[in-house]
Design a protein around this motif. Structure first.
Motif, PDB file in Angstrom:
ATOM      1  N   ASN A  41       0.544  -1.514   0.052  1.00  0.00           N
ATOM      2  CA  ASN A  41       0.400   0.205   0.169  1.00  0.00           C
ATOM      3  C   ASN A  41       1.029   1.064  -0.501  1.00  0.00           C
ATOM      4  N   ALA A  42       2.090   1.129   0.824  1.00  0.00           N
ATOM      5  CA  ALA A  42       2.683   3.021   0.552  1.00  0.00           C
ATOM      6  C   ALA A  42       4.177   2.910  -0.802  1.00  0.00           C
ATOM      7  N   LEU A  43       3.679   1.571  -1.428  1.00  0.00           N
ATOM      8  CA  LEU A  43       4.842   1.644  -2.572  1.00  0.00           C
ATOM      9  C   LEU A  43       4.723   1.953  -3.890  1.00  0.00           C
ATOM     10  N   PRO A  44       4.659   2.522  -4.636  1.00  0.00           N
ATOM     11  CA  PRO A  44       3.945   3.152  -5.775  1.00  0.00           C
ATOM     12  C   PRO A  44       3.955   2.321  -6.218  1.00  0.00           C
ATOM     13  N   ALA A  45       2.910   1.859  -7.059  1.00  0.00           N
ATOM     14  CA  ALA A  45       2.306   1.237  -8.250  1.00  0.00           C
ATOM     15  C   ALA A  45       2.438   1.444  -9.812  1.00  0.00           C
ATOM     16  N   PRO A  46       2.706  -0.257 -10.207  1.00  0.00           N
ATOM     17  CA  PRO A  46       3.420   0.288 -11.032  1.00  0.00           C
ATOM     18  C   PRO A  46       3.156   0.534 -12.846  1.00  0.00           C
ATOM     19  N   PHE A  47       1.246   1.056 -12.288  1.00  0.00           N
ATOM     20  CA  PHE A  47       0.368   1.729 -12.499  1.00  0.00           C
ATOM     21  C   PHE A  47       0.029   2.998 -12.717  1.00  0.00           C
ATOM     22  N   MET A  48       0.440   3.655 -11.591  1.00  0.00           N
ATOM     23  CA  MET A  48      -0.278   5.039 -11.179  1.00  0.00           C
ATOM     24  C   MET A  48       0.867   6.110 -12.496  1.00  0.00           C
ATOM     25  N   ASP A  49      -0.620   7.018 -12.422  1.00  0.00           N
ATOM     26  CA  ASP A  49      -0.090   8.318 -13.187  1.00  0.00           C
ATOM     27  C   ASP A  49       0.730   9.221 -12.412  1.00  0.00           C
ATOM     28  N   LEU A  50       1.437  10.406 -13.518  1.00  0.00           N
ATOM     29  CA  LEU A  50       2.168  11.048 -12.158  1.00  0.00           C
ATOM     30  C   LEU A  50       1.588  11.587 -11.234  1.00  0.00           C
ATOM     31  N   PRO A  51       0.296  12.132 -11.334  1.00  0.00           N
ATOM     32  CA  PRO A  51      -0.179  12.698  -9.371  1.00  0.00           C
ATOM     33  C   PRO A  51      -0.294  11.972  -8.924  1.00  0.00           C
ATOM     34  N   LEU A  53       1.731   9.359  -7.987  1.00  0.00           N
ATOM     35  CA  LEU A  53       2.832   9.516  -7.870  1.00  0.00           C
ATOM     36  C   LEU A  53       3.528  10.183  -7.198  1.00  0.00           C
ATOM     37  N   LYS A  54       3.151  11.523  -7.253  1.00  0.00           N
ATOM     38  CA  LYS A  54       3.845  12.998  -6.580  1.00  0.00           C
ATOM     39  C   LYS A  54       3.361  12.799  -5.365  1.00  0.00           C
ATOM     40  N   THR A  55       2.067  12.512  -5.548  1.00  0.00           N
ATOM     41  CA  THR A  55       1.399  12.031  -3.991  1.00  0.00           C
ATOM     42  C   THR A  55       1.290  10.940  -3.416  1.00  0.00           C
ATOM     43  N   ASN A  56       2.502  10.075  -3.559  1.00  0.00           N
ATOM     44  CA  ASN A  56       1.829   8.903  -2.734  1.00  0.00           C
ATOM     45  C   ASN A  56       3.690   9.368  -2.238  1.00  0.00           C
ATOM     46  N   PHE A  57       4.434   9.899  -3.429  1.00  0.00           N
ATOM     47  CA  PHE A  57       5.717  10.194  -3.155  1.00  0.00           C
ATOM     48  C   PHE A  57       6.253  11.438  -1.751  1.00  0.00           C
ATOM     49  N   LYS A 135      12.822   8.112 -25.844  1.00  0.00           N
ATOM     50  CA  LYS A 135      12.113   7.323 -26.935  1.00  0.00           C
ATOM     51  C   LYS A 135      10.954   6.822 -26.464  1.00  0.00           C
ATOM     52  N   LYS A 136      10.855   7.280 -25.386  1.00  0.00           N
ATOM     53  CA  LYS A 136       9.426   6.159 -25.046  1.00  0.00           C
ATOM     54  C   LYS A 136       9.253   4.771 -25.125  1.00  0.00           C
ATOM     55  N   ARG A 137      10.635   4.499 -24.254  1.00  0.00           N
ATOM     56  CA  ARG A 137      10.207   3.058 -23.987  1.00  0.00           C
ATOM     57  C   ARG A 137      11.076   2.275 -22.937  1.00  0.00           C
ATOM     58  N   GLY A 138       9.532   3.240 -21.679  1.00  0.00           N
ATOM     59  CA  GLY A 138       9.485   3.230 -20.311  1.00  0.00           C
ATOM     60  C   GLY A 138       8.728   2.375 -20.309  1.00  0.00           C
ATOM     61  N   LEU A 139       8.811   0.650 -19.452  1.00  0.00           N
ATOM     62  CA  LEU A 139       8.424   0.005 -19.738  1.00  0.00           C
ATOM     63  C   LEU A 139       7.385  -0.733 -18.488  1.00  0.00           C
ATOM     64  N   LEU A 140       7.506   0.475 -18.331  1.00  0.00           N
ATOM     65  CA  LEU A 140       5.562   0.191 -16.337  1.00  0.00           C
ATOM     66  C   LEU A 140       5.381   1.590 -17.333  1.00  0.00           C
ATOM     67  N   HIS A 141       3.655   1.756 -16.786  1.00  0.00           N
ATOM     68  CA  HIS A 141       3.233   2.972 -17.207  1.00  0.00           C
ATOM     69  C   HIS A 141       3.740   3.829 -16.201  1.00  0.00           C
ATOM     70  N   SER A 142       4.094   3.310 -14.864  1.00  0.00           N
ATOM     71  CA  SER A 142       4.351   4.377 -13.981  1.00  0.00           C
ATOM     72  C   SER A 142       5.535   5.513 -14.828  1.00  0.00           C
ATOM     73  N   ASP A 143       6.910   4.443 -14.964  1.00  0.00           N
ATOM     74  CA  ASP A 143       8.277   4.376 -15.773  1.00  0.00           C
ATOM     75  C   ASP A 143       7.660   6.513 -16.719  1.00  0.00           C
ATOM     76  N   GLN A 144       7.005   5.292 -18.293  1.00  0.00           N
ATOM     77  CA  GLN A 144       6.843   6.645 -19.130  1.00  0.00           C
ATOM     78  C   GLN A 144       5.987   7.814 -18.412  1.00  0.00           C
ATOM     79  N   ALA A 145       5.039   8.188 -17.390  1.00  0.00           N
ATOM     80  CA  ALA A 145       3.925   9.033 -16.825  1.00  0.00           C
ATOM     81  C   ALA A 145       5.641  10.129 -16.383  1.00  0.00           C
ATOM     82  N   LEU A 146       6.808   9.331 -16.102  1.00  0.00           N
ATOM     83  CA  LEU A 146       7.720  10.934 -16.011  1.00  0.00           C
ATOM     84  C   LEU A 146       8.241  11.008 -17.152  1.00  0.00           C
TER      85      LEU A 146
END
Length: 198
Positions: A41-51, A53-57, A135-146
């Motif tokens: 519950n505390a760790l960021p999930a691989p499906f998170m979008d940027l907002p 992720l920001k809230t999680n951090f 290059k749009k090659r982030g593996l996870l959604h949460s990666d490319q969200a950055l």
């Protein structure tokens, strides 16, 4: 008695994989219990979008720079197919050849536990993770969200071309994360062996 915490173990691993050094603060007290549910519950999930992720951090006392710098830890490691399947089959902000190649490992159904590297040099701590996001090659959604036309784009681009800036910020963010919500007084313990309670 010497105490080794997560930061120290991670520090040693990164050095072996070509990473940088930072001053690891020792003596953080560990809990005597663990909860996988609480950790999940505390760790960021691989499906998170940027907002999200920001809230999680922010909930962990970390800012946007910490978010991007610490995400660079994805320069090493692997992820299961179940965590990136939706991205490679359903998202449009992904390099087509990158997605096609991943589909060979991760079919549209089944094979949930097959793995793919978080970046092509998954056993080397470098800045290729950030170059791949550009290059749009982030593996996870949460990666490319950055890196997707958002406020963190400039920092991702900076780290993709400036390994020194990434190394400096990563070290600062690791120290900052280690200072987050320490147990005090009689709570927890300083372990003799980091792998088990005293």
């Amino acid at each position: 008695m010497e105490y080794t915490d997560f930061s120290t173990v991670y520090f040693d691993l990164l050095l072996q994989l070509g990473g940088q050094t930072w001053n690891v603060e020792l003596g953080r007290r560990d809990s005597t219990t663990a909860s996988r549910t609480d950790a999940d519950n505390a760790l960021p999930a691989p499906f998170m979008d940027l907002p999200a992720l920001k809230t999680n951090f922010q909930n962990a006392g970390l800012d946007e720079t910490d978010l991007v710098a610490l995400s660079g830890g994805h320069a090493i490691g692997l992820s299961q197919c179940s965590k990136f399947r939706d991205r490679i089959y359903n998202e449009s902000d992904i390099d087509a050849s990158f997605a096609s190649n991943l589909k060979l490992t991760c079919p549209s159904s089944g094979s949930d536990t097959r793995f793919a590297p978080l970046d092509p040099t998954a056993a080397k701590f470098d800045t290729l993770y950030f170059r791949n996001l550009v290059k749009k090659r982030g593996l996870l959604h949460s990666d490319q969200a950055l890196f997707n036309g958002v406020s963190t784009d400039a920092l991702v681009r900076k780290y993709s071309t400036n390994a020194g800036a990434f190394a400096a910020d990563f070290g600062k963010s690791m120290v900052k994360m280690g200072r987050n919500k320490p147990l005090e007084g009689n709570s927890g313990e300083i372990r003799i062996n980091c792998r088990r309670i005293n």
